[in-house]
Design a protein around this motif. Structure first.
Motif, PDB file in Angstrom:
ATOM      1  N   THR A 134       1.035  -1.654  -0.051  1.00 48.38           N
ATOM      2  CA  THR A 134       0.071  -0.199   0.117  1.00 48.38           C
ATOM      3  C   THR A 134       0.983   1.456  -0.053  1.00 48.38           C
ATOM      4  O   THR A 134       1.898   1.341   0.896  1.00 48.38           O
ATOM      5  N   ASP A 135       0.758   2.016  -0.531  1.00 54.08           N
ATOM      6  CA  ASP A 135       1.547   3.673  -1.064  1.00 54.08           C
ATOM      7  C   ASP A 135       0.696   4.287  -0.301  1.00 54.08           C
ATOM      8  O   ASP A 135      -0.511   4.454  -0.775  1.00 54.08           O
ATOM      9  N   THR A 136       1.126   6.014  -0.249  1.00 56.41           N
ATOM     10  CA  THR A 136       0.220   6.887   0.010  1.00 56.41           C
ATOM     11  C   THR A 136       0.630   8.302  -0.727  1.00 56.41           C
ATOM     12  O   THR A 136       2.138   8.342  -0.654  1.00 56.41           O
ATOM     13  N   TYR A 137      -0.128   8.545  -1.552  1.00 57.45           N
ATOM     14  CA  TYR A 137       0.070   9.591  -1.527  1.00 57.45           C
ATOM     15  C   TYR A 137      -0.961  10.770  -1.112  1.00 57.45           C
ATOM     16  O   TYR A 137      -1.652  10.705  -1.124  1.00 57.45           O
ATOM     17  N   PHE A 138      -0.103  11.755  -1.324  1.00 56.91           N
ATOM     18  CA  PHE A 138      -0.708  13.868  -0.523  1.00 56.91           C
ATOM     19  C   PHE A 138      -0.638  14.508  -1.299  1.00 56.91           C
ATOM     20  O   PHE A 138       0.390  14.498  -1.920  1.00 56.91           O
ATOM     21  N   GLY A 139      -1.461  15.262  -1.233  1.00 59.69           N
ATOM     22  CA  GLY A 139      -1.279  16.603  -2.360  1.00 59.69           C
ATOM     23  C   GLY A 139      -2.281  17.130  -1.753  1.00 59.69           C
ATOM     24  O   GLY A 139      -3.446  17.618  -0.791  1.00 59.69           O
ATOM     25  N   THR A 140      -2.421  18.787  -2.723  1.00 64.58           N
ATOM     26  CA  THR A 140      -3.665  19.635  -3.101  1.00 64.58           C
ATOM     27  C   THR A 140      -3.743  20.121  -4.702  1.00 64.58           C
ATOM     28  O   THR A 140      -2.858  20.203  -5.332  1.00 64.58           O
TER      29      THR A 140
END
Length: 174
Positions: A133-139
């Protein structure tokens, strides 16, 4: 059928709950891999841009002259990417397709101008593939147009805030 002035005014007056519902529906289409529904969220002229970070820890500002992680000038580029995903005609296509969960928070209306609404929101996406499981985050920054009565994304800028990406990033990761 042309919209009346009342209909245009009502369309331009999307409230925050309607904006959130629109964003959630777009995210659901990605999670469900419902590509045709996802494409229907975009205006024909909508650019889709994810800038890169430069050496000074600042996002690039010009997709024509600086590095971008993803850049499509308009919907035709997004449609081409979806075609490649659906037909396995890309070396970047992930097989098996990853399972994703898009999560949205901090939705803000930045400005309103006639039938256009500029919004920004934070997001994170969980991506599962090959027992990882990878997590990506941002705006994200969207301009949504409501002139037709159906909200459409006129402009999409996604600022990915991960420092390390383990593999090719694609439209369904963000």
């Amino acid at each position: 059928m042309p919209m009346t002035n009342t209909a245009v005014s009502a369309a331009a007056a999307l409230d925050i709950d309607e904006i959130r519902a629109f964003l959630y529906a777009e995210a659901r289409a990605l999670d469900d891999r419902d590509w045709d529904t996802w494409l229907a969220f975009y205006h024909e002229d909508a650019p889709f841009w994810m800038p890169a970070w430069d050496d000074f820890d600042t996002p690039t500002e010009d997709p024509a002259n600086e590095m971008s992680l993803i850049y499509y000038q308009d919907k035709s580029g997004i449609e081409d990417r979806v075609f490649r995903i659906k037909t396995d005609r890309s070396s970047a296509t992930s097989l098996p397709e990853p399972r994703t969960s898009h999560n949205i928070s901090n939705v803000e209306v930045v400005s309103r101008d006639g039938t256009e609404v500029k919004i920004r929101f934070n997001w994170f996406t969980l991506n599962y593939r090959y027992n990882t499981t990878d997590t990506y985050f941002g705006t994200s920054f969207y301009t949504i147009d409501t002139a037709s009565g159906q909200p459409l994304i006129m402009d999409k800028k996604v600022l990915l805030k991960n420092d390390l990406i383990h593999h090719v990033i694609d439209v369904y990761h963000i």
